[in-house]
Design a protein around this motif. Structure first.
Motif, PDB file in Angstrom:
ATOM      1  N   PRO A  68       9.241  11.575  -6.733  1.00  0.00           N
ATOM      2  CA  PRO A  68      10.143  12.491  -6.018  1.00  0.00           C
ATOM      3  C   PRO A  68      11.494  12.589  -6.715  1.00  0.00           C
ATOM      4  N   SER A  69      12.073  13.774  -6.687  1.00  0.00           N
ATOM      5  CA  SER A  69      13.337  14.008  -7.381  1.00  0.00           C
ATOM      6  C   SER A  69      14.493  13.226  -6.763  1.00  0.00           C
ATOM      7  N   ALA A 123       4.477  13.278  -2.944  1.00  0.00           N
ATOM      8  CA  ALA A 123       4.798  13.921  -1.674  1.00  0.00           C
ATOM      9  C   ALA A 123       4.616  12.981  -0.490  1.00  0.00           C
ATOM     10  N   TYR A 124       4.067  11.790  -0.732  1.00  0.00           N
ATOM     11  CA  TYR A 124       3.822  10.841   0.356  1.00  0.00           C
ATOM     12  C   TYR A 124       5.149  10.322   0.902  1.00  0.00           C
ATOM     13  N   LEU A 125       5.339  10.468   2.194  1.00  0.00           N
ATOM     14  CA  LEU A 125       6.578  10.018   2.833  1.00  0.00           C
ATOM     15  C   LEU A 125       6.327   9.030   3.966  1.00  0.00           C
ATOM     16  N   GLY A 126       5.126   8.466   4.006  1.00  0.00           N
ATOM     17  CA  GLY A 126       4.821   7.488   5.050  1.00  0.00           C
ATOM     18  C   GLY A 126       4.290   8.153   6.297  1.00  0.00           C
ATOM     19  N   ASN A 127       4.590   7.537   7.435  1.00  0.00           N
ATOM     20  CA  ASN A 127       4.159   8.041   8.735  1.00  0.00           C
ATOM     21  C   ASN A 127       2.635   8.178   8.792  1.00  0.00           C
ATOM     22  N   PRO A 138       7.898   6.346   8.515  1.00  0.00           N
ATOM     23  CA  PRO A 138       8.454   7.181   7.438  1.00  0.00           C
ATOM     24  C   PRO A 138       9.268   6.351   6.437  1.00  0.00           C
ATOM     25  N   LEU A 139       9.039   6.624   5.146  1.00  0.00           N
ATOM     26  CA  LEU A 139       9.729   5.893   4.080  1.00  0.00           C
ATOM     27  C   LEU A 139      11.192   6.313   4.024  1.00  0.00           C
ATOM     28  N   ILE A 140      12.040   5.371   3.634  1.00  0.00           N
ATOM     29  CA  ILE A 140      13.471   5.643   3.517  1.00  0.00           C
ATOM     30  C   ILE A 140      13.860   5.409   2.058  1.00  0.00           C
ATOM     31  N   LEU A 141      14.258   6.469   1.364  1.00  0.00           N
ATOM     32  CA  LEU A 141      14.625   6.376  -0.038  1.00  0.00           C
ATOM     33  C   LEU A 141      16.136   6.229  -0.200  1.00  0.00           C
ATOM     34  N   LEU A 143       0.833  -1.205   0.000  1.00  0.00           N
ATOM     35  CA  LEU A 143       0.000   0.000   0.000  1.00  0.00           C
ATOM     36  C   LEU A 143       0.868   1.257   0.000  1.00  0.00           C
ATOM     37  N   ALA A 144       1.954   1.239   0.763  1.00  0.00           N
ATOM     38  CA  ALA A 144       2.861   2.391   0.794  1.00  0.00           C
ATOM     39  C   ALA A 144       3.493   2.619  -0.572  1.00  0.00           C
ATOM     40  N   VAL A 145       3.837   1.536  -1.270  1.00  0.00           N
ATOM     41  CA  VAL A 145       4.392   1.680  -2.623  1.00  0.00           C
ATOM     42  C   VAL A 145       3.339   2.302  -3.544  1.00  0.00           C
TER      43      VAL A 145
END
Length: 157
Positions: free
Chosen positions: A133-134, A72-76, A90-93, A62-64
Motif C-alpha cells: 500500500p502507498s 488491498a487487505y485491511l483486516g476485518n 481492521p489494520l492500523i498503518l 497471518l495478517a502480516v
C-alpha cells in the motif's frame, strides 16, 4: 464397687461412634473429590488460555502475511481453524510511529478468549513482485518484518 454398664448402652455407644466416624470420612471423601474436579477444570482453563494466546499471535502473523500478498487487505476478517477461531480487526498503518503496522486480533479456543494488539516494524520490507500500500513507507533493502511489542487486552479498545 464399680458400676456395671448395661449391654444395651455398650451397643448404642459403638453404633453412634461408627455412624459419626463414617459421616466424617464421607465428608472428607466428598471434599477431596470436589477439590479434584475443581483442579481439573482449573488446569483445563489454563491450557485453553495458553492455546488462545498462541492462536492470537498466529493470527497477527497471518495478517502480516495477508498484507504482504494482498496490498488491498485491511483486516476485518475471521478465520476458523480446527483449534479455534481468529478475528482480525481492521489494520492500523503508521500508528503510533511511521513504518509501524498495528494489528489487533482475538483468538478463541473452546470459549476461552484472548485479545492482543501487536505492532510490527515494516521499515525494511521489500518484495519486488508485490506492491505494498502507498501509505506504508518502504525502504527497499531486504525483507524483514520485526515484531516490536504486543499486549493483551481484557476487552479490545
Amino acid at each position: 464397687m464399680p458400676k456395671i454398664i448395661n449391654e444395651k448402652t455398650n451397643g448404642y455407644i459403638a453404633l453412634m461412634s461408627t455412624i459419626t466416624i463414617g459421616a466424617i470420612l464421607l465428608t472428607i471423601t466428598i471434599g477431596m473429590s470436589e477439590i479434584g474436579w475443581t483442579t481439573r477444570f482449573l488446569i483445563l482453563g489454563t491450557e485453553n488460555k495458553a492455546q488462545s494466546l498462541t492462536l492470537a499471535h498466529s493470527c497477527a502473523d497471518l495478517a502480516v502475511a495477508k498484507i504482504m500478498t494482498d496490498p488491498a487487505y485491511l483486516g476485518n476478517s475471521t478465520t476458523t481453524l480446527a483449534s479455534g477461531t481468529c478475528y482480525i480487526f481492521p489494520l492500523i498503518l503508521n500508528t503510533p510511529t511511521p513504518n509501524t503496522l498495528t494489528i489487533r486480533v482475538r483468538g478463541v479456543v473452546k470459549q476461552t478468549t484472548t485479545s492482543i494488539e501487536k505492532q510490527y516494524d515494516m521499515s525494511d520490507v521489500y518484495l519486488s513482485e508485490i506492491a505494498l500500500p502507498s501509505n506504508l513507507p518502504i525502504e527497499i533493502n531486504n525483507f524483514s518484518v520485526t515484531p516490536l511489542t504486543w499486549r493483551e487486552y481484557s476487552t479490545m479498545p
